[in-house]
Design a protein around this motif. Structure first.
Motif, PDB file in Angstrom:
ATOM      1  N   GLY A   1       0.821  -1.032  -0.184  1.00 49.72           N
ATOM      2  CA  GLY A   1      -0.352  -0.102  -0.211  1.00 49.72           C
ATOM      3  C   GLY A   1       0.975   1.398   0.310  1.00 49.72           C
TER       4      GLY A   1
ATOM      5  N   LYS B   1       2.422   2.044  -3.489  1.00 50.30           N
ATOM      6  CA  LYS B   1       1.041   2.285  -4.215  1.00 50.30           C
ATOM      7  C   LYS B   1       1.178   3.848  -4.078  1.00 50.30           C
ATOM      8  CE  LYS B   1      -1.460  -1.744  -4.705  1.00 50.30           C
ATOM      9  NZ  LYS B   1      -3.565  -2.739  -4.086  1.00 50.30           N
TER      10      LYS B   1
ATOM     11  N   ALA C   1      -4.720   1.213  -3.191  1.00 54.06           N
ATOM     12  CA  ALA C   1      -3.582   1.908  -2.267  1.00 54.06           C
ATOM     13  C   ALA C   1      -5.008   2.178  -0.367  1.00 54.06           C
ATOM     14  CB  ALA C   1      -3.133   2.771  -1.913  1.00 54.06           C
TER      15      ALA C   1
ATOM     16  N   ASP D   1      -6.378  -0.862   0.749  1.00 48.54           N
ATOM     17  CA  ASP D   1      -5.789  -1.168   1.342  1.00 48.54           C
ATOM     18  C   ASP D   1      -5.355  -0.854   2.640  1.00 48.54           C
ATOM     19  OD1 ASP D   1      -5.168  -2.621  -0.789  1.00 48.54           O
ATOM     20  OD2 ASP D   1      -3.197  -2.707  -1.620  1.00 48.54           O
TER      21      ASP D   1
END
Length: 316
Positions: free
Chosen positions: A58, A61, A113, A116
């Motif tokens: 994450g 990203k 992300a 996430d």
């Protein structure tokens, strides 16, 4: 992204993510984990700060997504590819189509992300299916945008980008499968291999289009050049498999070395601490010195006794 730097940076990031997946999958298989990443305890039992619970994927990203989106519009310094419409023209035509295509791809991965973060930080329990579904959606957007991106390009660009779509399609299928079956080691290894192939081929595409190693530009009119593009892509399939095998071998050596020395640590056998007492699993993991009515010790002791029972026995 229509520059050497614009292709080089995503290629390096993706290849690095592929290596990260390879290490993660190798360690999970060697340690006998049921999930690719060790699950976090319920939210009410987590003592870490929120940024310490976010996984590397994450963070990558977010960092890469923001950097690449800004780079699409304002790189090189002084450039401005942000205007979407030419308001000075009475016909109001669209502008900077390539930049907006690339920014859409990077932006969707940036949004994935957030899924996430929501799973790992805000939900009561992390949701692997949610994380995989968000990434699968981002890959689907990548496929749609890349399909439109090759329109009106020469034969060479169409060929190299079409080959780039192959690992992306397979990656979408793997991520979709992980939504319902996140505990399958073959899917972990396949995802790592496809990411390595995608990243390495994107780096090679950078060389083909912008910096040929031979010093001679590839020709879209030369059928030999087009044929060798396919041949080189096939080589990358083998290079990705070799890199994955090398990572697994190194992880296996480290695992055996630490296991034989009795150090355990990050490479020792891993077993998650159960979240409840259902099914008698907690009773199986409880050290012999504890009676069945005492329950599992507080968080640090529980993590130690459940993950490494032999250490608890020695301490007694």
């Amino acid at each position: 992204m229509g520059t050497l730097t614009g292709h080089l940076v995503p290629g390096i990031v993706l290849y690095g993510v592929g290596l990260y997946y390879a290490v993660l999958a190798s360690r999970a298989i060697l340690r006998g984990q049921k999930l690719l990443s060790p699950p976090l305890p319920p939210k009410e039992k987590q003592g870490q700060r929120w940024w310490q619970r976010v996984q590397v994927e994450g963070l990558v990203k977010v960092g890469a997504g923001m950097t690449l989106v800004l780079g699409e519009f304002f790189f090189p310094p002084g450039a401005n590819h942000f205007p979407l419409v030419d308001w000075e023209d009475p016909r109001r035509p669209f502008r900077n189509h390539d930049s907006w295509q690339h920014a859409t791809i990077f932006g969707v991965f940036l949004l994935s992300a957030l899924a996430d973060f929501a799973s790992q930080v805000w939900l009561a329990r992390p949701s692997v299916p949610l994380e995989r579904a968000a990434t699968a959606l981002a890959v689907a957007v990548l496929l749609l945008e890349m399909g439109a991106h090759v329109e009106h390009k020469d034969a060479l660009e169409v060929r190299v980008h079409a080959l780039l779509l192959l690992p992306a399609v397979l990656m979408l299928l793997v991520l979709a499968a992980e939504v319902w079956a996140p505990d399958q080691p073959p899917l972990w290894m396949l995802k790592a291999w496809l990411t390595l192939v995608f990243g390495s081929w994107l780096l090679h595409v950078t060389s083909i289009l912008y910096a040929p190693l031979s010093g001679q530009r590839w020709s879209a009119e030369n059928p030999v050049d087009l044929a060798f593009a396919v041949t080189f892509f096939c080589w990358h399939l083998g290079f990705g498999a070799a890199a994955l095998a090398a990572v697994y071998s190194l992880c296996s050596l480290c695992h055996r070395r630490h296991s034989s020395s009795g150090l355990g640590g990050a490479w020792g056998s891993y077993q998650t601490c159960p979240m409840d007492d259902s099914g008698g699993e907690l009773e199986k993991l409880r050290p012999r010195g504890l009676s069945s009515g005492q329950g599992c010790p507080p968080a640090p002791s529980c993590a130690l006794s459940c993950s490494f029972p032999e250490l608890s026995e020695e301490a007694e």
